[in-house]
Design an enzyme around this catalytic site. Structure first.
Site, mmCIF file in Angstrom:
data_model
loop_
_atom_site.group_PDB
_atom_site.id
_atom_site.type_symbol
_atom_site.label_atom_id
_atom_site.label_comp_id
_atom_site.label_asym_id
_atom_site.label_seq_id
_atom_site.Cartn_x
_atom_site.Cartn_y
_atom_site.Cartn_z
ATOM 1 N N ARG A 9 0.851 -1.172 0.000
ATOM 2 C CA ARG A 9 0.000 0.000 0.000
ATOM 3 C C ARG A 9 0.889 1.223 0.000
ATOM 4 N NH1 ARG A 9 -5.320 1.499 2.437
ATOM 5 N NH2 ARG A 9 -4.650 3.403 3.406
ATOM 6 N N GLY A 191 6.948 6.190 -0.716
ATOM 7 C CA GLY A 191 8.334 5.726 -0.779
ATOM 8 C C GLY A 191 8.878 5.266 0.550
ATOM 9 N N ARG A 192 7.978 5.036 1.513
ATOM 10 C CA ARG A 192 8.379 4.598 2.864
ATOM 11 C C ARG A 192 9.243 5.632 3.590
ATOM 12 N NH1 ARG A 192 4.370 1.757 1.796
ATOM 13 N NH2 ARG A 192 4.482 -0.517 1.719
ATOM 14 N N VAL A 193 9.192 6.900 3.101
ATOM 15 C CA VAL A 193 9.931 7.965 3.797
ATOM 16 C C VAL A 193 8.930 8.663 4.716
ATOM 17 C CG1 VAL A 193 11.548 9.888 3.535
ATOM 18 C CG2 VAL A 193 11.359 8.183 1.712
#
Ligand SMILES: Cc1cc2nc3c(=O)[nH]c(=O)nc-3n(C[C@H](O)[C@H](O)[C@H](O)COP(=O)(O)O)c2cc1C
Length: 213
Positions: A9, A191-193
């Site tokens: 997701r 971007g998982r940032v």
């Protein structure tokens, strides 16, 4: 069969900017909590995963419901003789996670645990539906029971014992307050940032810092 590795997701619902975060953990939690409650897609906004340390030093975690939230911390109600009750008697610490997936938010708290006052417990117990009051008396929480039938028989027994009269809070049941010394707010980002802002007690002063995701 679904491969969990393929579940993915992208988090893009919001962001946690430094200048938008409250000055201290409580108003920030209060506002996220209120937003979670107001979101019809969030079920059980007050469900929290509450971790303790067992007497022999292992972690233990279970879901409970937050029933008190103020500057002092979060309060949950349980059986003091349950496994978690015994854990906090041996090690008065807990870590807790509130997860609101549709909000793409998580809040982590850790700190010490103390019992709520008897007055707080009695006031909350009095607000519970009668069947939950009976359940608290009937259930030797975390103990092995012979069967469902034996459990139902215990409920019937306490029902008979109290009749139509008022049901006091059991002496072995009450509130546990997690008094945090660290509270972290996590907001998912692309971007998982992700955004992570932590409030941490350093001596007498709360420090606010951003953590790498
Ligand atoms: C959504 C949800 C809410 C729960 N709320 C509570 C609660 O408020 N208090 C409680 O003692 N147990 C609650 N439970 C049950 C606990 O997860 C757990 O089974 C129980 O407290 C015994 O845990 P212990 O053996 O580690 O002490 C809840 C479970 C779920 C799934």
């Amino acid at each position: 069969m679904t491969d969990p590795a393929g579940l993915r997701r992208r988090y893009a619902r919001g962001h946690l900017d430094d200048d938008a975060v409250a000055d201290s953990w409580f108003p920030q939690l209060r506002s996220w909590f209120d937003e979670a409650v107001a979101d019809p897609d969030v079920l059980e906004a007050n469900a929290v995963q509450w971790a303790t340390v067992t007497p022999d030093g292992r972690p233990a975690v279970r879901t409970v419901l937050v029933k008190g939230l103020d500057e002092r911390g979060i309060v949950v109600y349980t059986n003091y003789e349950s496994a978690k009750g015994r854990d906090v008697a041996a090690h008065p610490y807990a870590a807790a996670v509130l997860l609101w997936p549709t909000q793409e938010r998580q809040v982590r708290l850790s700190g010490t645990v103390e019992r709520a006052t008897r007055a707080e417990t009695e006031a909350y117990f009095a607000s519970r539906p009668r069947e939950s009051q009976l359940g608290a008396w009937a259930s030797p929480q975390s103990q092995v029971v012979e069967s469902r039938h034996a459990l139902d028989a215990r409920v019937a027994q306490v029902e008979q014992r109290f009749g139509d009269g008022p049901i006091p809070a059991p002496p072995f049941w009450g509130g546990l307050r997690l008094v945090p010394d660290a509270v972290e707010f996590w907001q998912g980002r692309p971007g998982r940032v992700h955004d992570r802002i932590r409030f941490r007690l350093d001596g007498d002063a709360w420090v606010r810092e951003r953590l790498a995701p």
